[in-house]
Write a protein that holds these residues in place. Structure first.
Motif, PDB file in Angstrom:
ATOM      1  N   ARG A 163       0.962  -1.137  -0.025  1.00  0.00           N
ATOM      2  CA  ARG A 163      -0.023   0.080  -0.221  1.00  0.00           C
ATOM      3  C   ARG A 163       0.855   1.088   0.019  1.00  0.00           C
ATOM      4  NH1 ARG A 163      -5.462  -1.671   0.524  1.00  0.00           N
ATOM      5  NH2 ARG A 163      -5.205  -3.778   0.344  1.00  0.00           N
ATOM      6  N   THR A 164       0.579   2.253  -0.693  1.00  0.00           N
ATOM      7  CA  THR A 164       1.237   3.331  -0.675  1.00  0.00           C
ATOM      8  C   THR A 164       0.988   4.460   0.393  1.00  0.00           C
ATOM      9  OG1 THR A 164      -0.477   4.322  -2.013  1.00  0.00           O
ATOM     10  CG2 THR A 164       1.536   3.674  -3.046  1.00  0.00           C
ATOM     11  N   VAL A 165      -0.500   4.209   1.086  1.00  0.00           N
ATOM     12  CA  VAL A 165      -0.708   5.052   2.141  1.00  0.00           C
ATOM     13  C   VAL A 165       0.348   4.643   3.295  1.00  0.00           C
ATOM     14  CG1 VAL A 165      -2.545   5.095   4.005  1.00  0.00           C
ATOM     15  CG2 VAL A 165      -3.185   4.806   1.803  1.00  0.00           C
ATOM     16  N   LYS A 166       0.704   5.632   4.100  1.00  0.00           N
ATOM     17  CA  LYS A 166       2.005   5.547   4.870  1.00  0.00           C
ATOM     18  C   LYS A 166       1.569   4.712   6.150  1.00  0.00           C
ATOM     19  CE  LYS A 166       4.710   9.113   3.788  1.00  0.00           C
ATOM     20  NZ  LYS A 166       4.442  10.686   4.565  1.00  0.00           N
ATOM     21  N   PRO A 167       0.674   4.427   6.954  1.00  0.00           N
ATOM     22  CA  PRO A 167       0.684   4.106   8.155  1.00  0.00           C
ATOM     23  C   PRO A 167       0.943   2.461   7.848  1.00  0.00           C
ATOM     24  CG  PRO A 167      -1.351   5.166   7.990  1.00  0.00           C
ATOM     25  CD  PRO A 167      -0.742   5.142   6.767  1.00  0.00           C
ATOM     26  N   ARG A 168       2.200   1.934   8.579  1.00  0.00           N
ATOM     27  CA  ARG A 168       2.286   0.577   8.126  1.00  0.00           C
ATOM     28  C   ARG A 168       2.417  -0.190   9.735  1.00  0.00           C
ATOM     29  NH1 ARG A 168       4.607   1.970   3.678  1.00  0.00           N
ATOM     30  NH2 ARG A 168       6.407   2.510   4.520  1.00  0.00           N
ATOM     31  N   ARG A 169       2.237   0.414  10.694  1.00  0.00           N
ATOM     32  CA  ARG A 169       2.381   0.175  12.051  1.00  0.00           C
ATOM     33  C   ARG A 169       1.485   0.507  13.052  1.00  0.00           C
ATOM     34  NH1 ARG A 169       4.807   3.144  15.627  1.00  0.00           N
ATOM     35  NH2 ARG A 169       5.812   5.003  14.873  1.00  0.00           N
ATOM     36  N   GLY A 170       1.381   0.220  14.127  1.00  0.00           N
ATOM     37  CA  GLY A 170       0.156   0.289  15.178  1.00  0.00           C
ATOM     38  C   GLY A 170       0.433   1.704  15.727  1.00  0.00           C
ATOM     39  N   LEU A 171      -0.398   2.206  16.363  1.00  0.00           N
ATOM     40  CA  LEU A 171      -0.279   3.255  17.475  1.00  0.00           C
ATOM     41  C   LEU A 171       0.745   2.721  18.562  1.00  0.00           C
ATOM     42  CD1 LEU A 171      -1.374   6.205  18.034  1.00  0.00           C
ATOM     43  CD2 LEU A 171      -3.058   5.219  19.615  1.00  0.00           C
ATOM     44  N   GLY A 172       1.768   3.539  18.431  1.00  0.00           N
ATOM     45  CA  GLY A 172       2.905   3.200  19.233  1.00  0.00           C
ATOM     46  C   GLY A 172       3.380   4.092  20.585  1.00  0.00           C
ATOM     47  N   GLY A 173       4.378   3.734  21.268  1.00  0.00           N
ATOM     48  CA  GLY A 173       4.899   4.643  22.203  1.00  0.00           C
ATOM     49  C   GLY A 173       5.235   6.072  21.513  1.00  0.00           C
ATOM     50  N   LEU A 174       5.527   6.026  20.164  1.00  0.00           N
ATOM     51  CA  LEU A 174       5.955   7.305  19.655  1.00  0.00           C
ATOM     52  C   LEU A 174       5.160   8.379  19.566  1.00  0.00           C
ATOM     53  CD1 LEU A 174       8.458   8.843  18.066  1.00  0.00           C
ATOM     54  CD2 LEU A 174       6.986   8.058  15.914  1.00  0.00           C
ATOM     55  N   GLU A 175       3.926   7.908  19.293  1.00  0.00           N
ATOM     56  CA  GLU A 175       2.655   8.779  19.038  1.00  0.00           C
ATOM     57  C   GLU A 175       2.472   9.280  20.536  1.00  0.00           C
ATOM     58  OE1 GLU A 175       3.075   6.000  17.159  1.00  0.00           O
ATOM     59  OE2 GLU A 175       3.280   6.967  15.438  1.00  0.00           O
ATOM     60  N   VAL A 176       2.329   8.420  21.268  1.00  0.00           N
ATOM     61  CA  VAL A 176       1.790   8.693  22.694  1.00  0.00           C
ATOM     62  C   VAL A 176       2.633   9.795  23.276  1.00  0.00           C
ATOM     63  CG1 VAL A 176       1.259   7.552  24.930  1.00  0.00           C
ATOM     64  CG2 VAL A 176       0.542   6.331  23.021  1.00  0.00           C
ATOM     65  N   ALA A 177       4.045   9.466  23.308  1.00  0.00           N
ATOM     66  CA  ALA A 177       5.079  10.256  23.966  1.00  0.00           C
ATOM     67  C   ALA A 177       4.875  11.670  23.070  1.00  0.00           C
ATOM     68  CB  ALA A 177       6.298   9.905  23.713  1.00  0.00           C
ATOM     69  N   ALA A 178       4.709  11.705  21.935  1.00  0.00           N
ATOM     70  CA  ALA A 178       4.576  13.225  21.246  1.00  0.00           C
ATOM     71  C   ALA A 178       3.429  13.784  21.763  1.00  0.00           C
ATOM     72  CB  ALA A 178       4.527  12.852  19.510  1.00  0.00           C
ATOM     73  N   LEU A 179       2.395  13.173  21.866  1.00  0.00           N
ATOM     74  CA  LEU A 179       1.064  13.829  22.208  1.00  0.00           C
ATOM     75  C   LEU A 179       1.237  14.033  23.643  1.00  0.00           C
ATOM     76  CD1 LEU A 179      -1.707  11.498  20.722  1.00  0.00           C
ATOM     77  CD2 LEU A 179      -0.904  13.897  20.079  1.00  0.00           C
ATOM     78  N   VAL A 180       1.669  13.525  24.488  1.00  0.00           N
ATOM     79  CA  VAL A 180       1.895  13.836  25.876  1.00  0.00           C
ATOM     80  C   VAL A 180       2.732  15.162  26.355  1.00  0.00           C
ATOM     81  CG1 VAL A 180       2.931  13.099  28.120  1.00  0.00           C
ATOM     82  CG2 VAL A 180       1.310  11.642  27.014  1.00  0.00           C
ATOM     83  N   LEU A 181       3.928  14.906  25.418  1.00  0.00           N
ATOM     84  CA  LEU A 181       4.870  15.994  25.604  1.00  0.00           C
ATOM     85  C   LEU A 181       4.333  17.397  24.816  1.00  0.00           C
ATOM     86  CD1 LEU A 181       8.149  14.272  24.628  1.00  0.00           C
ATOM     87  CD2 LEU A 181       7.526  15.417  26.783  1.00  0.00           C
ATOM     88  N   LEU A 182       3.649  17.177  23.993  1.00  0.00           N
ATOM     89  CA  LEU A 182       3.052  18.493  23.057  1.00  0.00           C
ATOM     90  C   LEU A 182       2.095  19.063  24.259  1.00  0.00           C
ATOM     91  CD1 LEU A 182       1.937  17.329  19.500  1.00  0.00           C
ATOM     92  CD2 LEU A 182       3.641  19.128  20.305  1.00  0.00           C
ATOM     93  N   ALA A 183       1.323  18.490  25.120  1.00  0.00           N
ATOM     94  CA  ALA A 183       0.441  18.917  26.180  1.00  0.00           C
ATOM     95  C   ALA A 183       1.298  19.554  27.103  1.00  0.00           C
ATOM     96  CB  ALA A 183      -0.571  17.827  26.408  1.00  0.00           C
ATOM     97  N   LEU A 184       2.161  18.575  27.758  1.00  0.00           N
ATOM     98  CA  LEU A 184       2.626  19.005  29.028  1.00  0.00           C
ATOM     99  C   LEU A 184       4.262  19.127  29.009  1.00  0.00           C
ATOM    100  CD1 LEU A 184       0.996  15.920  30.947  1.00  0.00           C
ATOM    101  CD2 LEU A 184       0.334  18.365  30.677  1.00  0.00           C
ATOM    102  N   GLY A 185       4.806  18.903  27.894  1.00  0.00           N
ATOM    103  CA  GLY A 185       6.305  19.177  27.660  1.00  0.00           C
ATOM    104  C   GLY A 185       6.778  20.431  28.239  1.00  0.00           C
ATOM    105  N   GLY A 186       5.963  21.492  27.794  1.00  0.00           N
ATOM    106  CA  GLY A 186       6.327  22.937  28.114  1.00  0.00           C
ATOM    107  C   GLY A 186       6.900  23.020  29.564  1.00  0.00           C
ATOM    108  N   PHE A 187       6.053  22.036  30.331  1.00  0.00           N
ATOM    109  CA  PHE A 187       6.771  22.204  31.783  1.00  0.00           C
ATOM    110  C   PHE A 187       7.947  21.868  32.021  1.00  0.00           C
ATOM    111  CE2 PHE A 187       2.594  24.095  33.158  1.00  0.00           C
ATOM    112  CZ  PHE A 187       1.728  23.405  32.565  1.00  0.00           C
ATOM    113  N   ILE A 188       8.486  20.741  31.284  1.00  0.00           N
ATOM    114  CA  ILE A 188       9.721  20.397  31.428  1.00  0.00           C
ATOM    115  C   ILE A 188      10.964  21.424  30.496  1.00  0.00           C
ATOM    116  CG2 ILE A 188      11.292  18.328  31.305  1.00  0.00           C
ATOM    117  CD1 ILE A 188       8.824  16.836  30.590  1.00  0.00           C
ATOM    118  N   PHE A 189      10.810  22.486  31.236  1.00  0.00           N
ATOM    119  CA  PHE A 189      11.928  23.739  31.003  1.00  0.00           C
ATOM    120  C   PHE A 189      11.568  24.186  29.568  1.00  0.00           C
ATOM    121  CE2 PHE A 189      14.060  20.642  33.787  1.00  0.00           C
ATOM    122  CZ  PHE A 189      14.180  21.542  34.990  1.00  0.00           C
ATOM    123  N   GLY A 190      10.250  23.935  29.039  1.00  0.00           N
ATOM    124  CA  GLY A 190      10.045  24.308  27.827  1.00  0.00           C
ATOM    125  C   GLY A 190      10.682  23.210  26.693  1.00  0.00           C
TER     126      GLY A 190
END
Lengths: 203, 116
Positions: free
Chosen positions: A86-113
């Motif tokens: 398939r040419t559509v990108k997703p070839r793997r499941g929702l993983g740690g990368l995505e979860v970490a990205a979302l958490v840090l986007l929301a809360l990462g500013g508190f970690i010294f920006g």
């Protein structure tokens, strides 16, 4: 086994044997014998239409030796051909990368920006979001939930100035809601794509 | 008249379906190869190359869907007779179900399109 002396038959059987050179020996021998017997049987048993040459008709109906050999060496065709990659990108499941990205986007500013910056990096690394979505996650907005805290501090510092009195709280609420909405949106997008990708891979 | 070229599905259809036609012919009684070939060859549009039935029989034997035994024939040379195995019977039944559904669906579409 009855043999026939017609040279066309002999030539046909030789041709068949050559075409069958790629077959395992026992199958080749068996095939040539069976076809030979078929010819012999047909020539003795069958009456063909007037003026039709029985040898011609027999060999014609048998078909080309190559086709017969192809049938002998055919693997059964696959039940279902494997779907093209398939040419559509997703070839793997929702993983740690995505979860970490979302958490840090929301809360990462508190970690010294810096945490928010790491969140942005992870956001762009994931294959589960489109460029547009990644831009959204970057621009809305810098600092994530740490921004309202900063804003709140500014508001407190400038308390009393009439302009900020009205606009301030509105901005404050928006600055809390916006990152939450964006993170939720990105999260559902990613998990839906991951689910679709794993279903596709399984079919 | 038959479609020419790459779009004609008939060659593939024949290849896929022919072995089940053989099994169906064996459903009632055991037969020898020449008999099978004659009967299939006599049916319109089913077989283009009679010789390919022999390797097909060979494969059916290897796959355990048919079994064979030698019997004396009137003419002297013993003949190899083919019969269905239980596995062959199951395969035939399964195919018959699939085929009827498939055939009915295609027929429905072809007739409603006004081309038959």
């Amino acid at each position: 086994m009855m043999t026939t002396t017609d040279p066309r038959v002999a030539a046909y059987l030789r041709h068949l044997e050559q075409a069958a050179a790629g077959l395992p020996p026992d199958r080749r021998v068996e095939l040539v014998n069976e076809i030979g017997e078929h010819i012999a049987t047909r020539l003795t048993e069958r009456g063909d239409a007037p003026y039709a040459d029985p040898v011609d008709v027999t060999l014609d109906r048998l078909g080309e030796p190559e086709e017969i050999v192809a049938a002998a060496s055919d693997e059964p065709p696959p039940e279902r051909p494997r779907p093209a990659a398939r040419t559509v990108k997703p070839r793997r499941g929702l993983g740690g990368l995505e979860v970490a990205a979302l958490v840090l986007l929301a809360l990462g500013g508190f970690i010294f920006g810096v945490g928010w910056i790491v969140g942005v990096v992870l956001l762009w690394m994931s294959p589960l979001w489109s460029v547009g979505e990644k831009l959204l996650g970057t621009l809305v907005w810098p600092g994530g939930l740490a921004a309202p805290v900063l804003l709140g501090g500014l508001l407190a510092a400038s308390a009393g100035q009439s302009a900020t009195f009205v606009v301030g709280p509105i901005l404050f609420v928006l600055s809390i809601l916006a990152p939450l909405v964006v993170v939720t949106f990105l999260g559902t997008r990613a998990s839906r794509r991951a689910k679709a990708a794993s279903e596709n891979a399984g079919s | 008249m038959e479609l020419g070229g790459a779009r004609n599905p008939l060659p593939q259809l024949r290849r896929g379906v022919l072995e089940y036609c053989v099994l169906a012919l064996l459903g009632g009684e055991e037969r020898y190869a020449y008999d099978l070939v004659e009967r299939l060859g006599a049916m319109d549009g089913l077989v283009t190359s009679e010789g390919t039935i022999y390797p097909l029989l060979s494969r059916l034997r290897r796959d355990g869907l048919v079994a064979t035994r030698w019997r004396e024939s009137g003419q002297g040379a013993p003949r190899r007779y083919y019969r269905l195995t239980p596995a062959g019977n199951r395969a035939l039944t399964a195919f018959a179900n699939d085929w009827c559904r498939f055939r009915d669906s295609v027929d429905q579409l072809i007739t409603t399109s006004g081309t038959s």
